[in-house]
Design a protein around this motif. Structure first.
Motif, PDB file in Angstrom:
ATOM      1  N   TYR A   1      35.308  48.228  63.995  1.00 21.65           N
ATOM      2  CA  TYR A   1      35.007  47.846  62.710  1.00 21.65           C
ATOM      3  C   TYR A   1      36.036  47.506  61.863  1.00 21.65           C
ATOM      4  CZ  TYR A   1      33.230  48.435  58.085  1.00 21.65           C
ATOM      5  OH  TYR A   1      32.799  48.140  56.739  1.00 21.65           O
ATOM      6  N   ASP A   2      36.139  46.112  61.475  1.00 19.68           N
ATOM      7  CA  ASP A   2      37.257  45.737  60.764  1.00 19.68           C
ATOM      8  C   ASP A   2      37.109  45.496  59.320  1.00 19.68           C
ATOM      9  OD1 ASP A   2      35.369  43.555  60.752  1.00 19.68           O
ATOM     10  OD2 ASP A   2      36.657  42.299  61.946  1.00 19.68           O
ATOM     11  N   GLY A   3      35.809  45.859  58.807  1.00 19.20           N
ATOM     12  CA  GLY A   3      35.555  45.753  57.397  1.00 19.20           C
ATOM     13  C   GLY A   3      34.893  44.188  56.859  1.00 19.20           C
ATOM     14  N   SER A   4      34.907  43.468  57.825  1.00 13.14           N
ATOM     15  CA  SER A   4      34.326  42.161  57.443  1.00 13.14           C
ATOM     16  C   SER A   4      32.834  42.016  56.973  1.00 13.14           C
ATOM     17  CB  SER A   4      34.707  41.032  58.548  1.00 13.14           C
ATOM     18  OG  SER A   4      34.002  41.355  59.727  1.00 13.14           O
ATOM     19  N   CYS A   5      32.388  43.084  57.424  1.00 12.08           N
ATOM     20  CA  CYS A   5      30.727  43.156  57.014  1.00 12.08           C
ATOM     21  C   CYS A   5      30.422  44.636  56.790  1.00 12.08           C
ATOM     22  CB  CYS A   5      29.856  42.702  58.245  1.00 12.08           C
ATOM     23  SG  CYS A   5      30.293  43.982  59.935  1.00 12.08           S
ATOM     24  N   SER A   6      29.318  44.790  56.559  1.00  8.20           N
ATOM     25  CA  SER A   6      29.002  46.413  55.969  1.00  8.20           C
ATOM     26  C   SER A   6      28.974  47.361  57.202  1.00  8.20           C
ATOM     27  CB  SER A   6      27.581  46.469  55.342  1.00  8.20           C
ATOM     28  OG  SER A   6      26.624  46.346  56.193  1.00  8.20           O
TER      29      SER A   6
ATOM     30  N   TYR B   1      26.504  49.283  58.044  1.00  5.90           N
ATOM     31  CA  TYR B   1      25.121  49.163  58.712  1.00  5.90           C
ATOM     32  C   TYR B   1      24.957  47.849  59.540  1.00  5.90           C
ATOM     33  CZ  TYR B   1      20.116  48.404  58.649  1.00  5.90           C
ATOM     34  OH  TYR B   1      18.993  47.981  59.019  1.00  5.90           O
ATOM     35  N   GLU B   2      25.683  46.932  59.124  1.00  7.84           N
ATOM     36  CA  GLU B   2      25.646  45.620  60.036  1.00  7.84           C
ATOM     37  C   GLU B   2      26.328  45.830  61.350  1.00  7.84           C
ATOM     38  OE1 GLU B   2      27.134  42.875  57.054  1.00  7.84           O
ATOM     39  OE2 GLU B   2      25.120  42.126  56.560  1.00  7.84           O
TER      40      GLU B   2
ATOM     41  N   VAL C   1      26.905  48.734  62.541  1.00  6.75           N
ATOM     42  CA  VAL C   1      26.309  49.701  63.713  1.00  6.75           C
ATOM     43  C   VAL C   1      24.845  49.159  64.093  1.00  6.75           C
ATOM     44  CG1 VAL C   1      24.868  51.676  63.727  1.00  6.75           C
ATOM     45  CG2 VAL C   1      27.043  51.592  62.626  1.00  6.75           C
ATOM     46  N   THR C   2      24.143  48.149  63.689  1.00  3.82           N
ATOM     47  CA  THR C   2      23.007  47.450  63.918  1.00  3.82           C
ATOM     48  C   THR C   2      23.304  46.595  64.942  1.00  3.82           C
ATOM     49  OG1 THR C   2      22.091  47.677  61.634  1.00  3.82           O
ATOM     50  CG2 THR C   2      21.098  45.933  63.150  1.00  3.82           C
ATOM     51  N   GLU C   3      24.524  45.579  65.070  1.00  2.00           N
ATOM     52  CA  GLU C   3      25.068  44.813  66.219  1.00  2.00           C
ATOM     53  C   GLU C   3      25.248  45.760  67.146  1.00  2.00           C
ATOM     54  OE1 GLU C   3      25.976  41.416  68.005  1.00  2.00           O
ATOM     55  OE2 GLU C   3      25.006  41.519  66.166  1.00  2.00           O
ATOM     56  N   MET C   4      25.923  46.854  67.051  1.00  4.84           N
ATOM     57  CA  MET C   4      26.202  47.655  68.453  1.00  4.84           C
ATOM     58  C   MET C   4      24.972  47.894  68.981  1.00  4.84           C
ATOM     59  SD  MET C   4      29.319  49.787  67.211  1.00  4.84           S
ATOM     60  CE  MET C   4      29.627  50.769  68.888  1.00  4.84           C
TER      61      MET C   4
END
Length: 164
Positions: free
Chosen positions: A131-136, A138-139, A141-144
């Motif tokens: 997680y690099d902070g470029s998205c939320s 939620y996004e 975790v959803t991607e994972m």
């Protein structure tokens, strides 16, 4: 709150509970989306072929059916678009009929034949994601979760505790 707004809001919330189509989970997605459309009484467009165009001599019954079918198709398409992962949605062509949409989703998922290199690439991506902070969050975790679902649909087991 207006009754119509409440119905729409509860309908939209129910649509959000349908698993997102990611290109690898067609069977689960199609079952859930068909159930959702049935519960919402929007499955007319999936159960019947496209009606013939109305003409001047069309009966009231034909006009009524055409109107119901058009509404079912329009709302079904919106629901189907809502239940797709955005990365798939971008590459999906514009489709006029919900039945075509379901068929194309099936073809898309079948064309994604699993192979060892693809599984390896997805596993590598999943294990190195940070997680690099470029998205939320939620996004992220959803991607994972979507990557894990792709791997599962290719026949490999990914434990939920591994994702955590």
């Amino acid at each position: 709150m207006c009754k119509h707004n409440f119905v729409f809001a509860s309908s939209a919330l129910h649509a959000l509970s349908v698993v997102k189509f990611n290109g690898f989970n067609y069977n689960e997605w199609s079952k859930q989306v068909k159930c959702y459309l049935g519960v919402q009484n929007l499955n007319l467009t999936l159960m019947t072929e496209n009606p013939i165009d109305l003409i001047e001599n069309s009966t009231d019954k034909e006009r009524s059916f055409h109107k119901k079918w058009e509404r079912s198709n329009r709302l079904s398409l919106k629901a189907l678009w809502m239940t797709m992962v955005s990365k798939i949605r971008i590459s999906f062509p514009t489709i006029k009929y919900a039945r075509e949409f379901i068929r194309l989703a099936k073809v898309t998922s079948q064309s994604e034949a699993p192979d060892k290199s693809r599984i390896g690439a997805l596993m590598n991506r999943l294990t190195t994601m940070k997680y690099d902070g470029s998205c939320s969050m939620y996004e992220h975790v959803t991607e994972m979760s979507n990557i894990a679902a792709r791997i599962r649909n290719m026949g490999m087991y990914v434990d939920d505790s591994f994702l955590v």
